[in-house]
Design an enzyme around this catalytic site. Structure first.
Site, PDB file in Angstrom:
ATOM      1  N   HIS A 121      48.276  13.356   2.290  1.00  0.00           N
ATOM      2  CA  HIS A 121      48.329  12.081   3.005  1.00  0.00           C
ATOM      3  C   HIS A 121      47.009  11.374   2.751  1.00  0.00           C
ATOM      4  O   HIS A 121      45.938  11.909   3.023  1.00  0.00           O
ATOM      5  CB  HIS A 121      48.535  12.284   4.506  1.00  0.00           C
ATOM      6  CG  HIS A 121      48.679  10.991   5.248  1.00  0.00           C
ATOM      7  ND1 HIS A 121      49.908  10.376   5.459  1.00  0.00           N
ATOM      8  CD2 HIS A 121      47.746  10.169   5.800  1.00  0.00           C
ATOM      9  CE1 HIS A 121      49.728   9.245   6.107  1.00  0.00           C
ATOM     10  NE2 HIS A 121      48.424   9.098   6.336  1.00  0.00           N
ATOM     11  N   CYS A 122      47.096  10.159   2.226  1.00  0.00           N
ATOM     12  CA  CYS A 122      45.892   9.419   1.839  1.00  0.00           C
ATOM     13  C   CYS A 122      45.578   8.353   2.883  1.00  0.00           C
ATOM     14  O   CYS A 122      46.370   7.424   3.102  1.00  0.00           O
ATOM     15  CB  CYS A 122      46.082   8.778   0.467  1.00  0.00           C
ATOM     16  SG  CYS A 122      44.605   7.899  -0.109  1.00  0.00           S
ATOM     17  N   LEU A 123      44.424   8.474   3.493  1.00  0.00           N
ATOM     18  CA  LEU A 123      43.978   7.514   4.494  1.00  0.00           C
ATOM     19  C   LEU A 123      43.804   6.120   3.894  1.00  0.00           C
ATOM     20  O   LEU A 123      44.076   5.107   4.549  1.00  0.00           O
ATOM     21  CB  LEU A 123      42.653   7.995   5.100  1.00  0.00           C
ATOM     22  CG  LEU A 123      41.999   7.109   6.154  1.00  0.00           C
ATOM     23  CD1 LEU A 123      42.806   7.151   7.440  1.00  0.00           C
ATOM     24  CD2 LEU A 123      40.562   7.577   6.421  1.00  0.00           C
ATOM     25  N   ASN A 126      47.102   4.450   3.619  1.00  0.00           N
ATOM     26  CA  ASN A 126      47.874   4.526   4.858  1.00  0.00           C
ATOM     27  C   ASN A 126      49.293   5.015   4.582  1.00  0.00           C
ATOM     28  O   ASN A 126      50.260   4.519   5.158  1.00  0.00           O
ATOM     29  CB  ASN A 126      47.907   3.161   5.552  1.00  0.00           C
ATOM     30  CG  ASN A 126      48.361   3.249   7.004  1.00  0.00           C
ATOM     31  OD1 ASN A 126      48.254   4.305   7.622  1.00  0.00           O
ATOM     32  ND2 ASN A 126      48.896   2.155   7.538  1.00  0.00           N
ATOM     33  N   ASN A 127      49.393   5.996   3.704  1.00  0.00           N
ATOM     34  CA  ASN A 127      50.697   6.491   3.295  1.00  0.00           C
ATOM     35  C   ASN A 127      50.524   7.878   2.671  1.00  0.00           C
ATOM     36  O   ASN A 127      49.411   8.261   2.278  1.00  0.00           O
ATOM     37  CB  ASN A 127      51.321   5.542   2.271  1.00  0.00           C
ATOM     38  CG  ASN A 127      52.812   5.732   2.117  1.00  0.00           C
ATOM     39  OD1 ASN A 127      53.434   6.508   2.835  1.00  0.00           O
ATOM     40  ND2 ASN A 127      53.402   5.035   1.157  1.00  0.00           N
TER      41      ASN A 127
END
EC number: 2.3.1.225
Length: 271
Positions: A121-123, A126-127
């Site tokens: 999950h990549c901050l 946002n996805n």
């Protein structure tokens, strides 16, 4: 697609950084080096704008595209001869979704659902990064790295030409030095991330699978055996499973269709 994902401080920060790098590259580095009105200036501005556009477009795809949702009708078919034995043994139920999840699928605590071939999950987007948007994520990192290195080279050219004029101008000198430190740091960070994902793609691994493989490697060595990732089909096949079979479209962000379907995967014969 959900445009609300753009309403995130990390995503907005990424876009602002991209805008800042674009501005200083065109209106400071190129303009001070050869001038934007010159042929060389227009050419460099056009090339950098092209890279920036591809990077922004790839970022938009990463943010908007669903990384891969498990079909509600999915159920493991262990008798399907077209799938590897490893796929059958890995089919299991998610203890949070209470539904079957395909091989290489993991539950994301942030998104609160299972994601096909989840990488992480990549901050910053946002996805989740998964089956459907991994190529777009890779291209964001690729184009951002190339653009940052390009901008750094233009900065160096600018300093070599106008270095003497910065000596008596402390504010301008401080600004140029700060930009240099920022661009070099950004280039190294993105370059390291790019090399990492090139390694993962060449071995047909996700980030989660890489860390899981460390324990598997240790156990294999302990028993006197060698470990090989079960989905490693060779460098070329591994790359085409992510970037697509057509090499001409490898660097095209819109071509996100993979050779696999996100539910079943080809496994190496040695696994």
């Amino acid at each position: 697609m959900s445009c609300r994902r753009f309403l995130s401080i990390p995503v907005v920060s990424v876009i602002l950084v991209m805008g800042f790098v674009y501005y200083i590259t065109l209106f400071v580095f190129i303009d001070d080096w050869v001038g934007l009105q010159s042929s060389a200036g227009k050419l460099n501005a056009l090339l950098f704008s092209f890279l920036a556009s591809l990077c922004l477009f790839s970022l938009s795809i990463c943010v908007l595209i669903d990384p891969g949702r498990v079909p509600t009708s999915y159920a493991p078919d262990v008798e399907d001869s077209g799938r590897s034995h490893s796929n059958a043994t890995e089919s299991r139920k998610c203890d949070k979704c209470f539904a079957y999840k395909p091989p290489r699928t993991h539950h994301c605590r942030v998104c609160r659902r299972c994601v096909l071939k989840m990488d992480h999950h990549c901050l910053w987007i946002n996805n989740c990064v998964g089956y459907a948007n991994y190529k777009a994520f890779f291209l964001v990192v690729f184009y951002a790295t190339v653009a940052c290195i390009y901008s750094t080279v233009l900065l160096v050219c600018c300093v070599f030409k106008n270095g003497d004029s910065y000596v008596g101008n402390v504010p301008l000198k401080t600004f140029i030095v700060s930009c240099g430190i920022f661009m070099i740091g950004l280039s190294l960070t993105l370059g390291t991330l790019l090399c990492w994902h090139i390694y993962l793609m060449a071995h047909n691994m996700t980030t989660i699978e890489h860390y899981d493989s460390k324990r598997a490697t240790w156990l294999a060595r302990k028993s006197g055996q060698s470990y090989r990732h079960q989905f490693d089909l060779g460098v070329y096949k591994n790359i085409t499973s992510v970037l697509g079979p057509n090499m001409i479209k490898w660097l095209c962000p819109t071509f996100t269709r993979n050779t696999e379907d996100g539910i079943s995967f080809s496994a190496s014969r040695d696994s």
